[in-house]
Design an enzyme around this catalytic site. Structure first.
Site, PDB file in Angstrom:
ATOM      1  N   GLU A   1      15.702   5.010  -3.233  1.00  0.00           N
ATOM      2  CA  GLU A   1      15.362   6.218  -2.333  1.00  0.00           C
ATOM      3  C   GLU A   1      16.309   6.184  -1.308  1.00  0.00           C
ATOM      4  O   GLU A   1      17.011   5.274  -0.768  1.00  0.00           O
ATOM      5  CB  GLU A   1      13.759   5.970  -1.895  1.00  0.00           C
ATOM      6  CG  GLU A   1      13.605   5.005  -1.063  1.00  0.00           C
ATOM      7  CD  GLU A   1      12.161   4.865  -0.446  1.00  0.00           C
ATOM      8  OE1 GLU A   1      12.176   5.044   0.868  1.00  0.00           O
ATOM      9  OE2 GLU A   1      11.298   4.847  -1.262  1.00  0.00           O
TER      10      GLU A   1
ATOM     11  N   GLY B   1      -3.499  -8.011   0.616  1.00  0.00           N
ATOM     12  CA  GLY B   1      -3.113  -7.860   2.145  1.00  0.00           C
ATOM     13  C   GLY B   1      -3.954  -7.002   2.991  1.00  0.00           C
ATOM     14  O   GLY B   1      -4.874  -6.372   2.464  1.00  0.00           O
ATOM     15  N   ARG B   2      -3.321  -6.686   4.003  1.00  0.00           N
ATOM     16  CA  ARG B   2      -4.054  -5.942   5.280  1.00  0.00           C
ATOM     17  C   ARG B   2      -4.265  -4.659   4.693  1.00  0.00           C
ATOM     18  O   ARG B   2      -5.149  -3.794   4.587  1.00  0.00           O
ATOM     19  CB  ARG B   2      -3.302  -5.822   6.481  1.00  0.00           C
ATOM     20  CG  ARG B   2      -3.335  -7.172   7.194  1.00  0.00           C
ATOM     21  CD  ARG B   2      -2.539  -7.106   8.671  1.00  0.00           C
ATOM     22  NE  ARG B   2      -2.410  -8.082   9.457  1.00  0.00           N
ATOM     23  CZ  ARG B   2      -1.261  -8.921   9.336  1.00  0.00           C
ATOM     24  NH1 ARG B   2      -0.351  -8.397   8.413  1.00  0.00           N
ATOM     25  NH2 ARG B   2      -1.305 -10.114   9.926  1.00  0.00           N
ATOM     26  N   ILE B   3      -3.231  -4.034   4.026  1.00  0.00           N
ATOM     27  CA  ILE B   3      -3.232  -2.410   3.492  1.00  0.00           C
ATOM     28  C   ILE B   3      -3.941  -2.347   2.310  1.00  0.00           C
ATOM     29  O   ILE B   3      -4.910  -1.280   2.219  1.00  0.00           O
ATOM     30  CB  ILE B   3      -1.685  -1.973   3.262  1.00  0.00           C
ATOM     31  CG1 ILE B   3      -0.872  -1.987   4.355  1.00  0.00           C
ATOM     32  CG2 ILE B   3      -1.816  -0.512   2.556  1.00  0.00           C
ATOM     33  CD1 ILE B   3       0.662  -1.808   4.223  1.00  0.00           C
TER      34      ILE B   3
ATOM     35  N   HIS C   1       7.983   8.988   1.121  1.00  0.00           N
ATOM     36  CA  HIS C   1       7.898   7.708   2.115  1.00  0.00           C
ATOM     37  C   HIS C   1       7.192   8.076   3.412  1.00  0.00           C
ATOM     38  O   HIS C   1       7.683   7.690   4.643  1.00  0.00           O
ATOM     39  CB  HIS C   1       9.182   6.873   2.435  1.00  0.00           C
ATOM     40  CG  HIS C   1       8.986   5.446   2.585  1.00  0.00           C
ATOM     41  ND1 HIS C   1       9.998   4.574   2.070  1.00  0.00           N
ATOM     42  CD2 HIS C   1       8.108   4.861   3.029  1.00  0.00           C
ATOM     43  CE1 HIS C   1       9.386   3.431   2.521  1.00  0.00           C
ATOM     44  NE2 HIS C   1       8.367   3.472   3.293  1.00  0.00           N
TER      45      HIS C   1
ATOM     46  N   ARG D   1       6.823  -0.736  -2.292  1.00  0.00           N
ATOM     47  CA  ARG D   1       8.412  -0.896  -2.414  1.00  0.00           C
ATOM     48  C   ARG D   1       8.613  -0.211  -3.649  1.00  0.00           C
ATOM     49  O   ARG D   1       7.870  -0.627  -5.083  1.00  0.00           O
ATOM     50  CB  ARG D   1       8.971  -2.001  -2.128  1.00  0.00           C
ATOM     51  CG  ARG D   1       9.025  -2.648  -0.896  1.00  0.00           C
ATOM     52  CD  ARG D   1       9.818  -1.676   0.204  1.00  0.00           C
ATOM     53  NE  ARG D   1       9.818  -2.068   1.535  1.00  0.00           N
ATOM     54  CZ  ARG D   1       9.041  -1.600   2.456  1.00  0.00           C
ATOM     55  NH1 ARG D   1       8.195  -0.580   2.076  1.00  0.00           N
ATOM     56  NH2 ARG D   1       8.903  -1.919   3.655  1.00  0.00           N
TER      57      ARG D   1
END
Length: 323
Positions: A271, A157-159, A289, A242
């Site tokens: 987390e 995807g975008r990332i 994060h 994630r």
């Protein structure tokens, strides 16, 4: 006409909070302590909109309370696996997220972790800080070269595409990807990327594997002991997606026993409670994060939430509606 009431579950950038104060009857979280389940329930009962973050668990129990006043949940984050989407839909709640605005900064962190892991930067930093460095020598802390190597992306995807651009054009890396929903062919061609039909194929061929798939039941422990054993002994695993996508126990075992050379993690199972097994390992880079943690991005995320709720209150379709 009275202003809609909104509840913000955590502290947001001051610039965004000031805009919220001007536009709404807003309840801010001044002490920045995570709200309890009961507090989230009360917010749903008393506010027109709830603005949570990706770490606020909006479970079936929370969303299923009687007497809800809230009609929209404006999530501060691109991911929304903190929300029980099926229950939200069942109860007629609109849910929005904040895509696009955090793409580059999260991809930057993924590249940072890749470089840190490959060049043993976290280990070197500790060595200097602990005053254990005895000076330069030819065989000290040898890592792996990044330029020209193969980067495998699980999810495209975008990332992932942003990371691929940085890796391909900045470091001359060959790009592999595995995604059941590939982007337009033009994007693939521009990055000279090759599609792998299976995750297993990608794992066996890549020098670096970066995870960019959504969280949730469908991808929980997608990277497990069996798949880690397919990676090269010189390979590195990067996770900015994630935490539950990776089986932590299996990864710790892989790092201890040398199945892979290293890992770079920005997200973790459970987390902020991190498996203590990671803390004694030299071959893992750990970040708290930080994917979207720049001033520009967090302000843009807040603005995106405001755009979505403004549209909703005006009777329009929110741009980033997911339910």
């Amino acid at each position: 006409m009275s202003k809609p009431k909104v509840v913000v579950t955590r502290k947001w950038p001051a610039e965004v909070e000031e805009q919220l104060k001007a536009l709404y009857d807003v309840q801010l979280n001044e002490n920045d302590i995570q709200m309890t389940a009961d507090e989230l329930k009360e917010a749903l009962r008393t506010a027109d909109a709830l603005l949570p973050t990706v770490t606020d668990p909006l479970t079936a129990e929370v969303l299923g309370i009687e007497g809800k006043r809230a009609k929209i949940i404006g999530n501060f984050g691109v991911g929304y696996n903190n929300i029980d989407i099926n229950i939200a839909k069942k109860h007629g709640l609109v849910v929005t997220n904040t895509p696009e605005v955090l793409t580059d900064c999260t991809a930057d962190i993924a590249m940072l972790l890749l470089l840190m892991s490959a060049r043993r930067a976290a280990e070197g930093n500790r060595l200097v800080r602990d005053q254990q460095w005895t000076g330069w020598r030819p065989t000290h802390m040898l890592g792996q070269k990044v330029t020209g190597k193969t980067l495998g992306l699980i999810g495209f995807g975008r990332i992932a595409q942003a990371m691929a651009r940085k890796a391909h054009y900045g470091f001359g890396m060959k790009i592999l990807f595995c995604d059941p929903y590939p982007p337009a062919q033009q994007i693939i061609d521009d990055l000279q990327a090759s599609r792998c039909e299976t995750i297993e194929e990608l794992l066996t061929e890549a020098n670096f594997v970066s995870l960019h798939c959504p969280g949730g039941d469908a991808t929980r422990h997608l990277i497990n002991e069996k798949r880690l054993q397919l990676m090269r002994p010189s390979a590195h695993l990067i996770n900015t997606a994630r935490g539950d996508v990776v089986d932590s126990k299996a990864l710790i075992k892989a790092l201890k026993e040398g199945w892979i050379a290293g890992a770079g993690l920005d997200v973790f199972e459970g987390e902020p409670n991190i498996d203590p097994g990671f803390l004694n390992l030299d071959n893992v880079a750990l970040l708290p994060h930080l994917g979207s943690a720049t001033e520009e991005t967090r302000v843009a995320m807040g603005n995106r939430v405001m755009e979505n709720i403004a549209a909703f209150f005006a009777g329009l379709e929110p741009k980033d509606r997911v339910v």
